[in-house]
Write an enzyme that holds these catalytic residues in place. Structure first.
Site, PDB file in Angstrom:
ATOM      1  N   GLY A  87       0.837  -1.212   0.000  1.00  0.00           N
ATOM      2  CA  GLY A  87       0.000   0.000   0.000  1.00  0.00           C
ATOM      3  C   GLY A  87       0.867   1.254   0.000  1.00  0.00           C
ATOM      4  N   ARG A 100      -3.707   7.389   2.913  1.00  0.00           N
ATOM      5  CA  ARG A 100      -2.602   6.796   2.155  1.00  0.00           C
ATOM      6  C   ARG A 100      -1.931   7.794   1.218  1.00  0.00           C
ATOM      7  NH1 ARG A 100      -3.665   0.742   1.217  1.00  0.00           N
ATOM      8  NH2 ARG A 100      -3.058   1.178  -0.904  1.00  0.00           N
ATOM      9  N   ARG A 107     -25.102  13.783  17.552  1.00  0.00           N
ATOM     10  CA  ARG A 107     -25.038  12.460  16.931  1.00  0.00           C
ATOM     11  C   ARG A 107     -23.938  11.592  17.533  1.00  0.00           C
ATOM     12  NH1 ARG A 107     -25.610  14.656  10.769  1.00  0.00           N
ATOM     13  NH2 ARG A 107     -27.847  14.410  10.629  1.00  0.00           N
ATOM     14  N   ASP A 124      -0.004   1.173   8.666  1.00  0.00           N
ATOM     15  CA  ASP A 124      -0.413   0.217   9.714  1.00  0.00           C
ATOM     16  C   ASP A 124       0.569   0.179  10.887  1.00  0.00           C
ATOM     17  OD1 ASP A 124      -2.279  -0.307   7.789  1.00  0.00           O
ATOM     18  OD2 ASP A 124      -1.595  -2.328   7.340  1.00  0.00           O
ATOM     19  N   MET A 176      -7.976   2.292   8.690  1.00  0.00           N
ATOM     20  CA  MET A 176      -7.252   1.092   8.228  1.00  0.00           C
ATOM     21  C   MET A 176      -6.270   0.578   9.296  1.00  0.00           C
ATOM     22  SD  MET A 176      -6.165   1.636   4.306  1.00  0.00           S
ATOM     23  CE  MET A 176      -7.297   1.366   2.958  1.00  0.00           C
ATOM     24  N   GLY A 177      -5.570  -0.476   8.980  1.00  0.00           N
ATOM     25  CA  GLY A 177      -4.572  -0.984   9.926  1.00  0.00           C
ATOM     26  C   GLY A 177      -4.453  -2.492   9.932  1.00  0.00           C
ATOM     27  N   ARG A 178      -5.335  -3.113   9.165  1.00  0.00           N
ATOM     28  CA  ARG A 178      -5.345  -4.575   9.071  1.00  0.00           C
ATOM     29  C   ARG A 178      -5.438  -5.212  10.455  1.00  0.00           C
ATOM     30  NH1 ARG A 178      -1.320  -6.191   4.698  1.00  0.00           N
ATOM     31  NH2 ARG A 178      -2.943  -5.773   3.193  1.00  0.00           N
TER      32      ARG A 178
END
Ligand code: F6P
Length: 370
Positions: free
Chosen positions: A12, A303, A172, A137, A179-181
């Site tokens: 990535g 990214r 709200r 990540d 992300m970060g797996r």
């Protein structure tokens, strides 16, 4: 003797990769009179029958101002020449033969776990290679941080602060997916810096009853809630709240039962937990309108960022050290940073996935455990 060095940037994309290339090229030409070339699409390009078409010239002119450009000028790919299938097809030998054919003596690569694994394969073929860790990540061992992570945390925190301002105004519940797996570092640090009330990470599986009770309490108390969730946060399939919500909400049923498959390295493709949680929280808290809970997926916005100063500095220090290491005859090593010191780490040590390892007390103080 090393005279010609090729760059490859796999996995990535993120901020800081171009900073690494720019610094390595400048240092390599200035100190060792090296020649550099980039290979587009990393191992995919390097294994191609048309490798010549994947070459990018990298001289002093080409890297002028490059250190502050986002992503990677060399494109990227997750192609794995050392998978069982590709090994049987002879890709490792083709890779080495292609590099030799072009007169390339060594490789400098940036990558996460998967690219470093491929670099280790190249190293075991007796081809000199040094890698620098990059991934938002932040899950490679032997280094405190990786290229791309500082910029992603900084931007992500601002984005969370912005969504929560809106959540306060509209009373709200705000969920931001990060992300970060399988590692929660990015969500954890964005959550802390973004003022999150709850941070849900893969390393701490929390039942939905506990999550919803906490959200309900905070919502009643503050009239808004700021939740940050890592894409790898998993809900147990037998979770009683999940089972109940699936019966009344077909979208939750479909989304939790959908399989997105795996990438070329066998990593599960992730994404969508924010939208699932949004519906579960609405049902469990008995809220009237779905817009009372909003979900934002920061995904790829983290990214393609322009590198902030920390990533430019890190890329520069990694680039210089990587060239010096190669020229001192080293191979099979990753550069890293521990504290303020640049270090070198053998590939097998770097490849142990680094996951959030804080104790429960520390995690409680930031809203991961409640
Ligand atoms: O580079 C790591 C990562 O950002 C993960 O956090 C994410 O799961 C993955 O990349 C997605 O990448 P892509 O969709 O580009 O393959």
């Amino acid at each position: 003797m090393i005279k010609k060095v090729a760059f490859m940037t796999g996995g990535g994309d993120c901020a800081g990769i171009n900073s690494f290339i720019a610094a390595a090229v400048r240092h390599g030409i200035d100190k060792y009179n090296l020649e550099f070339v980039g290979i587009r699409k990393a191992f995919e390009g390097a294994c191609s029958d048309q490798i010549e078409e994947h070459l990018v010239p990298l001289g002093l002119n080409e890297v002028k101002g490059l250190e502050i450009k986002p992503s990677t000028i060399l494109e990227s790919s997750r192609f794995n020449p050392f998978s069982e299938e590709n090994t049987n097809k002879g890709f490792p030998q083709k890779l080495k033969a292609n590099l030799k054919k072009l007169g390339i003596d060594a490789v400098l690569a940036t990558g996460g776990n998967d690219t470093i694994k491929s670099c280790n394969g190249l190293h075991s073929l007796d081809f000199p290679v040094i890698a620098a860790p990059k991934s938002i990540d932040n899950d490679v061992s032997g280094t405190d941080i990786m290229l791309g992570y500082p910029t992603a945390v900084s931007f992500g925190a601002k984005a969370v602060r912005s969504t929560v301002e809106s959540a306060i105004t509209h009373r709200r519940i705000s969920i931001t997916e990060i992300m970060g797996r399988d590692a929660g570092w990015l969500a954890l640090n964005i959550g802390i810096a973004g003022g999150a009330d709850l941070i849900l990470i893969p390393e701490k599986q929390t039942g939905l009853k506990t999550v919803c009770e906490r959200v309900a309490k905070l919502y009643q108390q503050n009239k808004y809630v700021n939740i940050v969730v890592a894409e790898g946060f998993r809900i147990h399939p037998e979770d009683p709240v999940l089972k109940r919500v699936k019966e009344v909400n077909p979208v939750v049923k479909a989304m939790t039962e959908e399989t997105l498959g795996v990438d070329t390295h066998g990593n599960p493709k992730l994404g969508g937990i924010g939208q699932i949680l949004r519906r579960i929280i609405k049902e469990e808290l008995g809220l009237k309108k779905i817009e009372d809970v909003r979900a934002t997926d920061l995904g790829f916005t983290l990214r393609g960022l322009i590198p902030e100063a920390d990533d430019v500095v890190l890329g520069t220090r990694f680039g210089v050290t990587a060239v010096d290491l190669l020229l001192s005859g080293e191979s099979g090593k990753m550069v890293g940073i521990q504290g303020s010191k640049i270090v070198t780490v053998p590939f097998p040590e770097a490849l142990i996935q680094k996951r959030v390892n804080w104790n429960d007390q520390d995690l409680q103080s930031v809203g991961v455990v409640f």
